[in-house]
Design a protein around this motif. Structure first.
Motif, short mmCIF file in Angstrom:
data_model
loop_
_atom_site.label_atom_id
_atom_site.label_comp_id
_atom_site.label_asym_id
_atom_site.label_seq_id
_atom_site.Cartn_x
_atom_site.Cartn_y
_atom_site.Cartn_z
N LEU A 1 0.82 -1.27 -0.18
CA LEU A 1 0.10 0.04 -0.03
C LEU A 1 0.78 1.30 0.06
CD1 LEU A 1 -2.73 -1.11 2.45
CD2 LEU A 1 -3.17 -0.85 -0.01
N ALA A 2 1.93 1.26 0.53
CA ALA A 2 2.85 2.31 0.54
C ALA A 2 3.63 2.52 -0.87
CB ALA A 2 3.94 2.24 1.80
N GLY A 3 3.56 1.56 -1.68
CA GLY A 3 4.04 1.52 -3.12
C GLY A 3 5.48 1.09 -2.92
N CYS A 4 5.98 0.37 -1.97
CA CYS A 4 7.28 0.21 -1.74
C CYS A 4 7.73 -1.27 -2.50
CB CYS A 4 7.86 -0.32 -0.35
SG CYS A 4 7.77 1.16 0.74
N SER A 5 8.56 -1.44 -3.30
CA SER A 5 9.12 -2.64 -4.02
C SER A 5 10.31 -2.93 -3.15
CB SER A 5 9.37 -2.28 -5.41
OG SER A 5 10.23 -1.43 -5.59
N ALA A 6 10.80 -4.29 -3.42
CA ALA A 6 12.15 -4.88 -3.00
C ALA A 6 13.14 -4.02 -3.27
CB ALA A 6 12.15 -6.35 -3.08
N SER A 7 13.10 -3.60 -4.55
CA SER A 7 14.30 -2.56 -4.66
C SER A 7 14.31 -1.27 -4.13
CB SER A 7 14.28 -2.40 -6.45
OG SER A 7 13.09 -1.71 -6.74
N ASP A 8 13.07 -1.00 -3.77
CA ASP A 8 13.00 0.52 -3.04
C ASP A 8 13.72 0.29 -1.63
OD1 ASP A 8 11.80 2.03 -4.90
OD2 ASP A 8 10.12 1.60 -4.08
N ILE A 9 13.31 -0.80 -1.03
CA ILE A 9 13.99 -1.20 0.29
C ILE A 9 15.40 -1.47 0.13
CG2 ILE A 9 13.79 -2.57 2.23
CD1 ILE A 9 11.03 -3.30 1.41
N ASP A 10 15.69 -1.87 -0.82
CA ASP A 10 17.16 -2.27 -1.14
C ASP A 10 18.03 -1.17 -1.53
OD1 ASP A 10 19.27 -4.36 -1.15
OD2 ASP A 10 19.07 -4.27 -3.46
N ASN A 11 17.40 0.02 -1.89
CA ASN A 11 17.95 1.00 -2.46
C ASN A 11 18.83 1.66 -1.37
OD1 ASN A 11 18.81 2.97 -4.47
ND2 ASN A 11 16.80 4.04 -4.50
N LYS A 12 19.84 1.14 -1.06
CA LYS A 12 20.93 2.14 -0.09
C LYS A 12 19.98 2.48 1.15
CE LYS A 12 23.82 2.99 -4.01
NZ LYS A 12 23.98 3.73 -4.89
N PHE A 13 18.89 1.93 1.43
CA PHE A 13 18.26 2.33 2.86
C PHE A 13 18.15 4.05 2.71
CE2 PHE A 13 19.40 -1.81 4.17
CZ PHE A 13 18.02 -2.09 4.68
N ASN A 14 17.80 4.80 1.36
CA ASN A 14 17.59 6.16 1.52
C ASN A 14 16.42 6.66 1.97
OD1 ASN A 14 20.02 6.48 0.12
ND2 ASN A 14 19.33 7.08 -1.84
N PHE A 15 15.50 5.96 2.41
CA PHE A 15 14.32 6.03 3.24
C PHE A 15 13.59 6.98 2.26
CE2 PHE A 15 16.99 5.13 6.60
CZ PHE A 15 16.43 3.95 7.07
N GLY A 16 13.64 7.02 1.06
CA GLY A 16 12.57 7.73 0.30
C GLY A 16 13.33 8.88 -0.43
N TRP A 17 14.50 9.16 -0.41
CA TRP A 17 15.48 10.18 -0.83
C TRP A 17 16.23 9.72 -2.00
CZ3 TRP A 17 18.15 14.21 2.65
CH2 TRP A 17 17.27 14.90 3.76
N PRO A 18 16.34 10.53 -3.16
CA PRO A 18 17.19 10.20 -4.37
C PRO A 18 18.57 10.21 -3.80
CG PRO A 18 16.29 12.42 -4.46
CD PRO A 18 15.46 11.90 -3.33
N ASP A 19 19.46 9.49 -4.67
CA ASP A 19 20.87 9.71 -4.32
C ASP A 19 21.43 10.86 -4.56
OD1 ASP A 19 21.37 7.00 -4.01
OD2 ASP A 19 21.62 6.41 -6.07
N PRO A 20 22.08 11.66 -3.49
CA PRO A 20 22.56 12.98 -3.64
C PRO A 20 23.58 12.94 -4.66
CG PRO A 20 23.40 11.88 -1.73
CD PRO A 20 22.40 10.87 -2.17
N VAL A 21 23.63 14.26 -5.31
CA VAL A 21 24.69 14.38 -6.31
C VAL A 21 25.45 15.71 -6.02
CG1 VAL A 21 23.66 13.15 -8.16
CG2 VAL A 21 23.03 15.69 -7.92
N THR A 22 25.49 16.20 -4.86
CA THR A 22 26.18 17.36 -4.53
C THR A 22 26.94 17.16 -3.08
OG1 THR A 22 24.48 18.90 -3.32
CG2 THR A 22 24.76 19.06 -5.61
N LYS A 23 28.09 17.63 -2.53
CA LYS A 23 28.56 17.51 -1.51
C LYS A 23 27.64 18.08 -0.43
CE LYS A 23 33.51 18.18 -2.42
NZ LYS A 23 34.54 19.07 -2.23
#
Ligand code: CU
Length: 308
Positions: free
Chosen positions: A23-45
């Motif tokens: 229901l939260a729209g999570c897939s296994a890959s989301d959970i596996d995604n470096k545990f970002n807890f919903g954030w995109p990968d950062p691309v700045t310092k």
């Protein structure tokens, strides 16, 4: 509790957990995604620092949450009603009261400290940024003015001779072409914001950052250092009128040499139209059109019933 009841309860718990994830729209890959807890990968310092704060805060919240939930469930099970006897009444556990008063204060102080230091780092302006770009927001598009010289915060005092190209170069978006902001990787970029009309907001989700663009006399400024070459969508994040939702742009993080070639090419072309933007992008091996967002048809008379 009888074994059959335990199994039933465990099954129910498993089903509830699976349903929550679905229901939260999570897939296994989301959970596996470096545990970002919903954030995109950062691309700045700066974004990396914010992500570290986010991870630490979320983990701290989870630890507290698990402890609280654990105590609640433990009490529910351990002290459930088993007899009709009136239970033993307790009060005044001073050690416990001091403990649960002091621990939350310590947690808040630690969170406050790391939030304040992270915010100071993200909003810090350096004395000599490597490049300065003026971002002009207007209903409903963006213009990017490039100059390698930081200026004093006043359009009139800007030293055009100090620009890397010997003159100001800029690109402006149109209804047909998405404006592209080109920035060098690994260099400190100062952004100086201007608005010609209402309040807008410069937002690049992959930078984990947005900043309001406020009409004169306020020119908000901020800096970032991009760490990863790539194409990143940018949006206006402040409701600014009819076509606010279509006020998108794209950020291209490129090598520093390519950035300077881009500016020189724009200056050589002597134009700031979208055709010049496309030629200058091609000159550094970049695709001429945005690929993270697309222009929208602003002619509302052409809309079909299905798209209304
Ligand atoms: Cu807007």
């Amino acid at each position: 509790m009888p074994r059959a009841r335990w199994i039933r309860t465990a099954r129910l718990g498993g089903t509830a957990a699976a349903a929550s994830l679905l229901l939260a729209g999570c897939s296994a890959s989301d959970i596996d995604n470096k545990f970002n807890f919903g954030w995109p990968d950062p691309v700045t310092k700066q974004a990396e620092r914010m992500q570290t704060l986010w991870h630490a805060s979320t983990l701290a919240a989870l630890v507290v949450g698990v402890a609280v939930w654990g105590l609640i469930f433990w009490c529910c099970i351990r002290y459930r009603k088993t007899t009709d006897d009136f239970p033993k009444q307790t009060k005044f556990n001073h050690a416990l009261e001091v403990f649960y008063s002091i621990v939350p204060v310590i947690i808040v102080l630690v969170l406050f400290y790391f939030t304040a230091t992270t915010q100071n780092y993200v909003t810090k302006l350096s004395k000599n940024p490597d490049t300065t770009i003026s971002v002009v927001a207007f209903q409903w598009n963006w213009q990017f003015d490039y100059c390698d010289q930081p200026y004093k915060g006043d359009e009139k005092t800007r030293d055009e001779d100090a620009c890397i190209t010997g003159e100001y170069v800029n690109t402006t978006g149109t209804a047909e072409v998405i404006p592209i902001l080109v920035v060098p990787r690994g260099e400190t970029v100062r952004i100086i914001e201007h608005s010609n009309d209402v309040i807008h907001s410069f937002w690049v989700p992959d930078f984990l950052f947005k900043r309001d663009v406020i009409p004169q006399p306020i020119d908000n400024q901020f800096e970032f250092t991009a760490t990863t070459n790539g194409h990143y969508v940018g949006r206006c994040a402040e409701l600014c009128g009819t076509y606010h939702s279509q006020m998108n742009f794209e950020v291209r993080v490129v090598d520093p040499e390519a950035y300077r070639t881009y500016l020189t090419t724009l200056a050589t072309l002597g134009a700031s139209d979208t055709a010049a933007q496309q030629k200058a992008l091609e000159a550094i091996g970049e695709s001429p059109f945005a690929d993270t967002t697309r222009p929208f048809n602003t002619d509302r008379t052409t809309r079909s019933a299905s798209t209304k």
